[in-house]
Scaffold this motif. Sequence first.
Motif, PDB file in Angstrom:
ATOM      1  N   ILE A  73       5.024  33.701  15.843  1.00 18.86           N
ATOM      2  CA  ILE A  73       6.589  33.522  16.198  1.00 18.86           C
ATOM      3  C   ILE A  73       6.703  33.723  17.663  1.00 18.86           C
ATOM      4  N   TYR A  74       7.988  33.228  17.940  1.00 22.40           N
ATOM      5  CA  TYR A  74       8.492  33.032  19.402  1.00 22.40           C
ATOM      6  C   TYR A  74       9.775  34.058  19.612  1.00 22.40           C
ATOM      7  N   LEU A  75      10.094  34.563  20.584  1.00 25.28           N
ATOM      8  CA  LEU A  75      11.442  35.229  20.926  1.00 25.28           C
ATOM      9  C   LEU A  75      11.928  34.533  21.952  1.00 25.28           C
ATOM     10  N   TRP A  76      13.162  33.784  21.762  1.00 19.93           N
ATOM     11  CA  TRP A  76      13.967  33.081  22.368  1.00 19.93           C
ATOM     12  C   TRP A  76      15.378  33.062  22.101  1.00 19.93           C
ATOM     13  N   ALA A  77      16.308  32.484  22.785  1.00 27.49           N
ATOM     14  CA  ALA A  77      17.550  32.259  22.300  1.00 27.49           C
ATOM     15  C   ALA A  77      17.793  30.775  21.809  1.00 27.49           C
ATOM     16  N   TYR A  78      18.387  30.910  20.502  1.00 24.67           N
ATOM     17  CA  TYR A  78      18.481  29.858  19.737  1.00 24.67           C
ATOM     18  C   TYR A  78      20.114  29.591  19.575  1.00 24.67           C
ATOM     19  N   LYS A  79      20.696  28.588  19.138  1.00 24.68           N
ATOM     20  CA  LYS A  79      21.877  28.218  18.548  1.00 24.68           C
ATOM     21  C   LYS A  79      22.100  28.883  17.160  1.00 24.68           C
ATOM     22  N   HIS A  80      21.881  30.074  17.099  1.00 22.52           N
ATOM     23  CA  HIS A  80      22.041  30.802  15.770  1.00 22.52           C
ATOM     24  C   HIS A  80      22.977  32.135  16.067  1.00 22.52           C
ATOM     25  N   ARG A  81      23.562  32.269  14.533  1.00 22.22           N
ATOM     26  CA  ARG A  81      24.151  33.621  14.587  1.00 22.22           C
ATOM     27  C   ARG A  81      25.232  33.917  15.716  1.00 22.22           C
ATOM     28  N   ARG A  82      25.196  34.744  16.489  1.00 24.15           N
ATOM     29  CA  ARG A  82      26.091  35.058  17.537  1.00 24.15           C
ATOM     30  C   ARG A  82      25.974  33.994  18.535  1.00 24.15           C
ATOM     31  N   ASN A  83      25.157  33.130  18.941  1.00 24.67           N
ATOM     32  CA  ASN A  83      25.310  32.141  19.880  1.00 24.67           C
ATOM     33  C   ASN A  83      26.010  31.085  19.353  1.00 24.67           C
ATOM     34  N   ALA A  84      25.717  30.795  18.038  1.00 26.73           N
ATOM     35  CA  ALA A  84      26.490  29.675  17.286  1.00 26.73           C
ATOM     36  C   ALA A  84      27.861  29.891  17.285  1.00 26.73           C
ATOM     37  N   GLU A  85      28.256  31.088  17.104  1.00 27.76           N
ATOM     38  CA  GLU A  85      29.798  31.527  17.188  1.00 27.76           C
ATOM     39  C   GLU A  85      30.430  31.361  18.195  1.00 27.76           C
ATOM     40  N   TYR A  86      29.565  31.369  19.600  1.00 25.91           N
ATOM     41  CA  TYR A  86      30.182  31.184  20.797  1.00 25.91           C
ATOM     42  C   TYR A  86      30.144  29.751  21.203  1.00 25.91           C
ATOM     43  N   LEU A  87      29.048  29.147  20.888  1.00 25.52           N
ATOM     44  CA  LEU A  87      28.936  27.617  21.323  1.00 25.52           C
ATOM     45  C   LEU A  87      29.418  26.861  20.307  1.00 25.52           C
ATOM     46  N   GLY A  88      29.696  27.227  18.945  1.00 29.52           N
ATOM     47  CA  GLY A  88      30.009  26.252  18.039  1.00 29.52           C
ATOM     48  C   GLY A  88      29.096  25.749  17.273  1.00 29.52           C
TER      49      GLY A  88
END
Length: 224
Positions: free
Chosen positions: A192-207
């Motif tokens: 597994i990887y630990l990184w920032a993805y356009k997922h959950r809280r990031n998706a809420e901010y970025l669309g």
Amino acid sequence: MAYVDELLGIATGQNNANGRLYFSIFYKVKDDAFKSAALYWEQYVKRMEKFNPVQDVFLRFEVLTESEFKQAWLQVQGVAKAKRLQVAAANLLTHASKQSNGKDGLEFKGSASENGTLEVAEIRTLPRLPWVKNSYLILSGCNTGIVGTRGWCPAQVFSQTQKVHTLGQQGYAYFSKKWEQYVEKGAADTGIYLWAYKHRRNAEYLGIGSAEVRLKAKLFRAPL
């Protein structure tokens, strides 16, 4: 898969006559998620950097508190000095916070004597390690590459004080089974990887988009 494609062509892991030193420091949790991500990064580094077990050294530390993190950092310094090694790459896989009151940073378990946060002043006092030219440091924790209203971020401060190219996350970090796109890990998954993805809280901010893609890390270049 390329952990360091954000380094924009910087040649990493240059040889040292006495060998190279790599290390990871990761937060201790019951399901070993941080450890699994650290070990997977280690496998990648050893393969891509043509790790030589005769000359090169890879250190790993599982920590729970600020004190344990600082002790691990000092151990890296000690090994580097004793074996005359330079650090080629490192990864800090921890929780991290982003606030506007100056009380944020890398996060650990608190205690009666520690607040659990490695704050900016404490990051600045960490001993400088002997980084090889064009080495790199990854901060895998949430928002470690976002300056925002606080006027600084952990990746920026590590880059300035350690004089090393540093990557910080431009969003909340999540564990994923895939590198380029978020895929939820299962209980038995270790790759597994630990990184920032356009997922959950990031998706809420970025669309919300059709694919939960990986967010490019923020590179803070080592000062000259």
